[in-house]
Design a protein around this motif. Structure first.
Motif, PDB file in Angstrom:
ATOM      1  N   ARG A 221     -15.112  -3.411  34.715  1.00 44.26           N
ATOM      2  CA  ARG A 221     -14.810  -2.684  33.463  1.00 44.26           C
ATOM      3  C   ARG A 221     -13.494  -1.920  33.585  1.00 44.26           C
ATOM      4  O   ARG A 221     -12.732  -1.815  32.622  1.00 44.26           O
ATOM      5  N   THR A 222     -13.222  -1.394  34.806  1.00 45.17           N
ATOM      6  CA  THR A 222     -11.943  -0.695  35.021  1.00 45.17           C
ATOM      7  C   THR A 222     -10.771  -1.643  34.814  1.00 45.17           C
ATOM      8  O   THR A 222      -9.759  -1.295  34.199  1.00 45.17           O
TER       9      THR A 222
ATOM     10  N   GLU B   1      -6.404  -3.162  28.636  1.00 48.20           N
ATOM     11  CA  GLU B   1      -6.268  -2.575  27.297  1.00 48.20           C
ATOM     12  C   GLU B   1      -5.200  -1.484  27.290  1.00 48.20           C
ATOM     13  O   GLU B   1      -4.393  -1.383  26.351  1.00 48.20           O
ATOM     14  N   ILE B   2      -5.168  -0.640  28.355  1.00 48.13           N
ATOM     15  CA  ILE B   2      -4.136   0.415  28.453  1.00 48.13           C
ATOM     16  C   ILE B   2      -2.757  -0.213  28.506  1.00 48.13           C
ATOM     17  O   ILE B   2      -1.800   0.265  27.872  1.00 48.13           O
TER      18      ILE B   2
ATOM     19  N   THR C 208     -10.732  -4.314  32.964  1.00 46.88           N
ATOM     20  CA  THR C 208     -10.610  -4.566  31.517  1.00 46.88           C
ATOM     21  C   THR C 208      -9.915  -3.399  30.812  1.00 46.88           C
ATOM     22  O   THR C 208      -9.032  -3.574  29.952  1.00 46.88           O
ATOM     23  N   SER C 209     -10.306  -2.151  31.202  1.00 46.83           N
ATOM     24  CA  SER C 209      -9.688  -0.967  30.587  1.00 46.83           C
ATOM     25  C   SER C 209      -8.198  -0.900  30.913  1.00 46.83           C
ATOM     26  O   SER C 209      -7.364  -0.542  30.051  1.00 46.83           O
TER      27      SER C 209
END
Length: 703
Positions: A520-521, A527-528, A523-524
């Motif tokens: 998930r990190t 996105e960032i 993926t984040s």
């Protein structure tokens, strides 16, 4: 027919028949034991076959989990052992004429098992046994080339796309799910359509080819046990287990049938032989008994005549040619002679009887005076009278010595100078009795003295044995207590190991959670990165606006200067606008620097997250190995606990036996003391009698 055969021949024939029967029974028993041993060997080979099959499964699992070719060698070695065992079973099946259909079917399945496992091993070698060989190695090289190119290009979008491709690749290799292959292809297609990245297209294509080749090989091998070659191998393994079960069940039933059949035939033959021996014994015994009864009746009548129980006598049946017939002929000839002489000798015998009755009453002076027609009887009469004379003289001599013996004086002896024959033997026997009694008394006193000495030693030794037995019993009690404490410690260690196993399971669960958070990190971070790119574009637009505003303010200042006093206020506004544009440009540059730093940090965070995912996979494997080791230690600890409990039981039993020995030692000490008292009584009793060598007896020294 058997009446004329000699008894010796009958008995020899019967012995030969019995011996041959026992030899035949022994041969049948040995043959039966050999057959049963061969049948049981089939069951042993079946058990070995089952063990080798379990070894095959173990080697298969070890290879799939560790990717080491040494397990293929062990697998092939087990296959060779199974073939040898099957060859032995094939020979045993031929020996007992058993159906080999199930065995042949089992051998066929084993060959299929070996073939499919070898294919999987070869395919795994193609894929790669380690990360740096096979398709794994090619993919790794392609990935490094693409990643290096993306880093050198300073293109954040390209680098983010490459990291996304790596993520899909890792997800597929971790989960073996084709949805990640679809995601990978979509990203590749999107990248290939972008004209901006033509230079990296060859590297991307090579990366794509290596990855898809790896996917194809993994799919061929099977993503799990329900697909590809793995499913085929699982089906063969199930068939193999079923065939093994069918073969074992069939052979077990056949072994029981063969065993029962051999035992039945063996017992039947032995019973027939036993019945034959019994019948032969009964028949021969009946024939011998019949002849013996006839001979006994005739001999009984003869002795009845000799004993004056009857006046008449019948001759024995002597018509048979066996031993009884020959003896009957001899006895019949003597019966006739005896019958003639008995009457003539009866008178002399009556007189001798009277004299014998007088002697029986103790009158040794009586003599035979009647004569007979038989010279032998007359001579006998004279000899008896002379014997009575000598007997009377010798009896007096003997009575004098016996009188001394009755007074416990065993130093006197009968004079045998003028004595011959039985009287001489009688006198010598009486003298021998004196010598024997003397020797007995010497031996008795010697034994008593030695027994007295040995009893003292025995009492001391038994006392020492009792003390040692008590000391040993106390030591065993302390040892038993120590062993119980060790057993308790082992049980507690086993409990702790079980708790460690539970903690390992909790760590594995937490590890999976951390891996999901790392994904998930990543993926984040992607996105960032996308948001930062958008901010960067907005900053570029702000910078352009500031530049245009600055130009407009300059134009406005020029126009205000041209207008003179009328444009002074507009010039002030233009100056402020120029200052605002300058500050906006400066702020835009600062924000751009911050965004670039944020982009760099986001990329570093994404790379760290990817490394964390790989680290979690390695950590998961290591923790799983640790769990396996903990389970092995737990099993060993349980076996240790069982062993210590058995040792504890043995020590308790030894403690009981030692206490029993101590009790027996105490009882033995009492017996030794009683033996000592008996020895003292024997010596005392011997000293009360007179005999030669009484005072020269010495005690034997004990070494």
């Amino acid at each position: 027919m058997l009446d004329n055969i000699s008894i010796k021949t009958k008995l020899i024939s019967l012995s030969i028949i019995i011996s041959l029967s026992f030899v035949l029974i022994l041969f049948i028993e040995l043959l039966s034991i050999n057959k049963i041993s061969e049948i049981e060997n089939i069951g042993t080979q079946i058990n070995k076959l089952e063990i080798q099959q379990l070894e095959l499964r173990k080697n298969e699992k070890d290879f799939l989990s560790r990717k080491d070719l040494k397990y293929l060698e062990k697998f092939n070695e087990n296959i060779s052992n199974i073939q040898k065992i099957s060859s032995t079973l094939d020979t045993n099946f031929d020996l007992f004429d058993l159906d080999k259909t199930k065995l042949n079917n089992y051998n066929t399945i084993i060959k299929d098992y070996s073939t499919i496992f070898t294919k999987i091993v070869n395919l795994q070698q193609k894929i790669g046994l380690k990360e740096d060989n096979g398709l794994y190695g090619s993919l790794r090289n392609s990935v490094h080339l693409v990643q290096e190119f993306a880093k050198k290009s300073n293109d954040n979008y390209l680098l983010a796309t490459v990291y996304d491709l790596r993520k899909q690749e890792k997800d597929f290799m971790l989960r073996l799910d084709e949805k990640y292959v679809e995601n990978f292809n979509k990203i590749i297609i999107k990248l290939e359509k972008d004209e901006k990245y033509k230079e990296i297209i060859p590297l991307i294509s090579s990366y794509k080819t290596d990855f898809l080749n790896l996917v194809t090989s993994e799919k061929e091998k099977g993503f799990n046990e329900n697909s590809g070659m793995m499913k085929e191998m699982r089906d063969i393994v199930h068939k193999c287990a079923k065939s093994q079960e069918i073969l074992t069940t069939g052979i077990s039933q056949k072994i029981v049938e063969l065993h029962d059949k051999i035992v039945f035939y063996s017992y039947s033959i032995i019973i027939i032989i036993a019945l034959f021996i019994i019948i032969a014994l009964l028949y021969i015994s009946r024939v011998i008994n019949k002849s013996l009864s006839t001979f006994q009746e005739g001999l009984g009548e003869f002795f009845a005549f000799l004993n004056n129980e009857t006046k008449n006598i019948n001759l024995l049946d002597d018509k048979n040619d066996n031993e009884f017939g020959n003896m009957s002929k001899i006895i019949n000839s003597n019966i006739i002679k005896v019958q003639e002489n008995i009457i003539k000798d009866k008178a002399l015998i009556d007189d001798a009887t009277k004299v014998a009755n007088d002697i029986k009453d103790g009158h040794l002076s009586s003599r035979i005076v009647t004569n007979s027609n038989s010279n032998e009887l007359n001579e006998l009469k004279n000899v008896i009278n002379l014997m009575l004379e000598n007997l009377s003289s010798n009896i007096n001599n003997i009575l004098e010595v016996l009188k001394n013996y009755s007074n416990y004086d065993y130093t006197k002896r009968v004079n045998t100078k003028l004595v011959k024959g039985d009287i001489l033997e009688l006198c010598e026997n009486i003298n021998q009795v004196g010598n024997t009694i003397t020797k007995m008394l010497v031996d008795s006193k010697t034994i008593g003295l030695n027994l007295q000495n040995s009893a003292h030693i025995l009492v001391d030794n038994v006392k020492f044995l009792t003390q040692n037995a008590n000391t040993t019993a106390a030591s065993l009690e302390e040892t038993a207590a120590a062993v119980e404490e060790i057993t308790s410690t082992i049980a507690k260690n086993s409990q702790n190991i079980n708790e460690m196993s539970q903690y390992s399971k909790n760590v594995i669960s937490a590890l999976k959670t951390g891996e999901e958070l790392a994904n998930r990190t990543t993926t984040s971070m992607d996105e960032i990165n996308a948001q930062v790119i958008a901010i960067n574009e907005s900053i570029t637009l702000i910078d352009q606006i500031a530049f245009q505003t600055n130009i407009l303010s300059l134009n406005a200042a020029v126009e205000a200067a041209t207008a003179g006093e009328a444009g002074r206020g507009f010039a002030v506004v233009a100056a402020e606008v120029r200052n605002l544009a300058s500050r906006s440009a400066e702020v835009a540059r600062e924000i751009k620097i911050l965004v670039e730093n944020a982009t760099s940090k986001a990329n570093i965070g994404k790379e760290i997250a990817s490394n964390m995912i790989e680290g979690y996979a390695t950590l998961n494997s290591n923790i799983q190995n640790t769990v396996n080791l903990i389970n092995s230690v737990s099993t060993a600890s349980k076996e240790q606990q069982i062993g210590m409990e058995q040792i504890n039981s043995s020590i308790n039993q030894l403690d009981q036996q030692t206490q029993e020995i101590a009790t027996i030692s105490s009882t033995t000490q009492q017996i030794a003391q009683e033996t000592n008292n008996i020895a003292i009584e024997i010596v005392k009793n011997s000293d009360e009698k007179e005999f030669d060598g009484k005072n020269s007896i010495k005690i034997q020294e004990k070494r």
